[in-house]
Design a protein around this motif. Structure first.
Motif, PDB file in Angstrom:
ATOM      1  N   ASN A  16     -52.200  14.974 -22.364  1.00 42.66           N
ATOM      2  CA  ASN A  16     -50.964  16.123 -22.381  1.00 42.66           C
ATOM      3  C   ASN A  16     -49.895  15.348 -21.842  1.00 42.66           C
ATOM      4  O   ASN A  16     -49.046  15.834 -20.873  1.00 42.66           O
ATOM      5  CB  ASN A  16     -51.427  17.170 -21.427  1.00 42.66           C
ATOM      6  CG  ASN A  16     -50.699  18.415 -21.238  1.00 42.66           C
ATOM      7  OD1 ASN A  16     -49.807  18.471 -22.512  1.00 42.66           O
ATOM      8  ND2 ASN A  16     -50.455  19.025 -20.423  1.00 42.66           N
ATOM      9  N   GLY A  57     -52.837  16.006 -14.704  1.00 42.97           N
ATOM     10  CA  GLY A  57     -54.187  15.548 -15.232  1.00 42.97           C
ATOM     11  C   GLY A  57     -55.148  14.907 -14.193  1.00 42.97           C
ATOM     12  O   GLY A  57     -54.545  14.789 -13.063  1.00 42.97           O
ATOM     13  N   ILE A  76     -58.874  21.268 -19.783  1.00 44.74           N
ATOM     14  CA  ILE A  76     -58.508  21.173 -21.055  1.00 44.74           C
ATOM     15  C   ILE A  76     -58.322  19.671 -21.147  1.00 44.74           C
ATOM     16  O   ILE A  76     -57.791  18.744 -20.637  1.00 44.74           O
ATOM     17  CB  ILE A  76     -57.089  21.609 -21.199  1.00 44.74           C
ATOM     18  CG1 ILE A  76     -56.911  23.038 -20.824  1.00 44.74           C
ATOM     19  CG2 ILE A  76     -56.413  21.487 -22.675  1.00 44.74           C
ATOM     20  CD1 ILE A  76     -55.594  23.653 -20.766  1.00 44.74           C
ATOM     21  N   ASN A 126     -56.819  18.380 -17.879  1.00 48.80           N
ATOM     22  CA  ASN A 126     -55.822  19.072 -17.339  1.00 48.80           C
ATOM     23  C   ASN A 126     -56.317  20.577 -17.045  1.00 48.80           C
ATOM     24  O   ASN A 126     -56.926  20.970 -17.771  1.00 48.80           O
ATOM     25  CB  ASN A 126     -54.605  18.956 -18.475  1.00 48.80           C
ATOM     26  CG  ASN A 126     -53.707  17.919 -18.382  1.00 48.80           C
ATOM     27  OD1 ASN A 126     -53.012  17.702 -17.452  1.00 48.80           O
ATOM     28  ND2 ASN A 126     -54.349  16.912 -19.080  1.00 48.80           N
TER      29      ASN A 126
END
Length: 466
Positions: free
Chosen positions: A414, A89, A410, A385
């Protein structure tokens, strides 16, 4: 391979090793740069001629191999607004282009050495302004999306609406009257509630200032705590328990032990002022278990709550307050104590407070600590991400730009976590870079030797022709 081809191949080797040593130089130079990702070098051969019986090695090409997705070590800094991502990330930042103006182009970085600047923005060491969601400290709702700004933050006071309380009341209360041999219950008709079937609290019951000495003689101390009125003004809340009915199982109908809870109408003259009845009969069966009155609310899990209506002390209104007794929070079990043994006592109000410090949670929430000892969420850092993080394009200051190869950002962690008070150090390894430096220097020197040898052979050929 001709001599001229050997010269060209040696030159390509020198060029490739020069590119490699440039990457090594950059990796060594940035060994202490927070969030830096080292650039390795890949070599690929170029075949110029090939047949079933003859293959001639050709030139070489050097290409970068990025390590954007490779985690660097985390290092504690002691600066609460620093943050490091443990896992994949990137933190979302933008550059400032003018007074209160930003570029509008999101960049992505692992450099988390953020501190507050003079305007209250969180900015890292490369002048990247952290973007995300700003929150209302009172409600936790999002107030704006964009650069995170924490300046002149205060937490408004909150009115008390609930008291969490748990206690065991004694079977034989140790009142001043009991010490003189009078163990009878407190029975002033105008002040007590003995009927647990009342559907609502009885607001008419109170002990007047003139009746206070007799009440104090027949009661024991209950919970005392600070409540807060609208706006966060403090209100001293003092209570007393009075047993108003003894258990009589053989009576017709049988009687349970009943207690009443009173609170002082004046904090300054509590002992000589009025005492207001909470308005409900707190009764207990023979085993000491609390029997909720009809005016109580009983949850699906059995938790009991009662409303103390229109609480006011010294003319300051707190309003309706819910007395949350939980599941089995109030009992009358036989113990050696003659006082009320408090197990739980808390309330949900607080005074207004000013910001004292900041911290960062594992989810990237920036939390403020206030002078009233309360905490509140102030902002949430933007995290993104990418399907192919090594496809990001490097920008200055340890930031990266989205590309077609990286895919779109994204949002979300995550499975990664944010570590507050830490920064991610460079993933460049000095020892490894020095090893590569030695090998690269030797390869460069060997290519120079090939070039000088090829040049000597060319000179020998020209001399033979002469």
């Amino acid at each position: 391979m001709s001599i001229s081809s050997a010269l060209q191949t040696a030159f390509s080797g020198m060029k490739a090793q020069s590119y490699a040593i440039a990457n090594i130089s950059g990796n060594i130079a940035n060994a202490q740069t927070p969030g830096y990702k080292y650039v390795d070098t890949n070599f690929a051969d170029l075949i110029t001629a090939q047949s079933t019986k003859q293959a001639v090695a050709g030139s070489v090409i050097a290409e970068a191999r990025f390590t954007t997705a490779q985690q660097g070590p985390l290092r504690a800094t002691g600066i609460s607004t620093n943050m490091a991502i443990n896992g994949p990330g990137f933190l979302v930042v933008q550059q400032k282009t003018g007074e209160a103006k930003f570029s509008g182009v999101s960049l992505y970085t692992r450099r988390g050495d953020f501190t507050l600047n003079k305007d209250g923005y969180l900015v890292n060491g490369a002048d990247g302004y952290l973007f995300g969601n700003n929150l209302d400290p009172a409600t936790g709702s999002v107030t704006s999306s964009g650069p995170i700004k924490i300046a002149n933050v205060s937490l408004p006071g909150r009115q008390t609406t609930r008291i969490d309380y748990g206690a065991n009341l004694p079977k034989m209360p140790g009142t001043p009257a009991a010490a003189s041999g009078d163990t009878s219950p407190y029975t002033l008709p105008s002040a007590v509630v003995t009927d647990p079937t009342l559907p609502a609290p009885d607001l008419t019951k109170k002990v007047t200032a003139a009746q206070a000495p007799g009440f104090l003689d027949k009661s024991i101390m209950g919970p005392s705590l600070m409540l807060y009125a609208a706006g966060g003004g403090p209100v001293s809340f003092s209570t007393r328990w009075a047993k108003v009915q003894d258990a009589a199982p053989a009576a017709t109908p049988p009687k349970t032990a009943v207690w009443n809870l009173f609170y002082a109408a004046s904090a300054t003259t509590a002992k000589a002022g009025d005492w207001i009845n909470a308005g409900a009969a707190f009764s207990f069966d023979t085993s000491g278990k609390f029997v909720p009155p009809a005016s109580a609310t009983v949850g699906s899990d059995g938790a009991v709550a009662l409303k103390i209506p229109q609480v006011a002390v010294d003319g300051v209104s707190v309003g309706d307050v819910t007395l949350n007794l939980g599941l089995g929070g109030l009992t009358q079990f036989a113990t050696s104590s003659t006082a009320a043994a408090t197990n739980t006592l808390a309330q949900d109000g607080f005074a207004a407070g000013t910001l004292k410090g900041l911290s960062v949670t594992g989810e990237g929430t920036i939390v403020g600590t206030f002078s009233n000892d309360m905490t509140a969420s102030l902002a949430v850092a933007g995290i993104a991400n990418f399907a192919n993080p090594n496809g990001l394009k490097a920008a200055s200051g340890g930031s990266y730009e989205q590309t077609r190869d990286s895919g779109p950002p994204i949002a979300g962690l995550n499975a990664a976590t944010i570590v507050g008070g830490n920064v991610e150090a460079s993933n460049s390894d000095i020892a490894g870079e020095f090893s590569k430096l030695i090998a690269t220097q030797q390869a460069y020197s060997a290519n120079v030797k090939v070039m000088t040898s090829s040049q000597q052979m060319m000179s020998d050929l020209l001399n033979a022709i002469r």
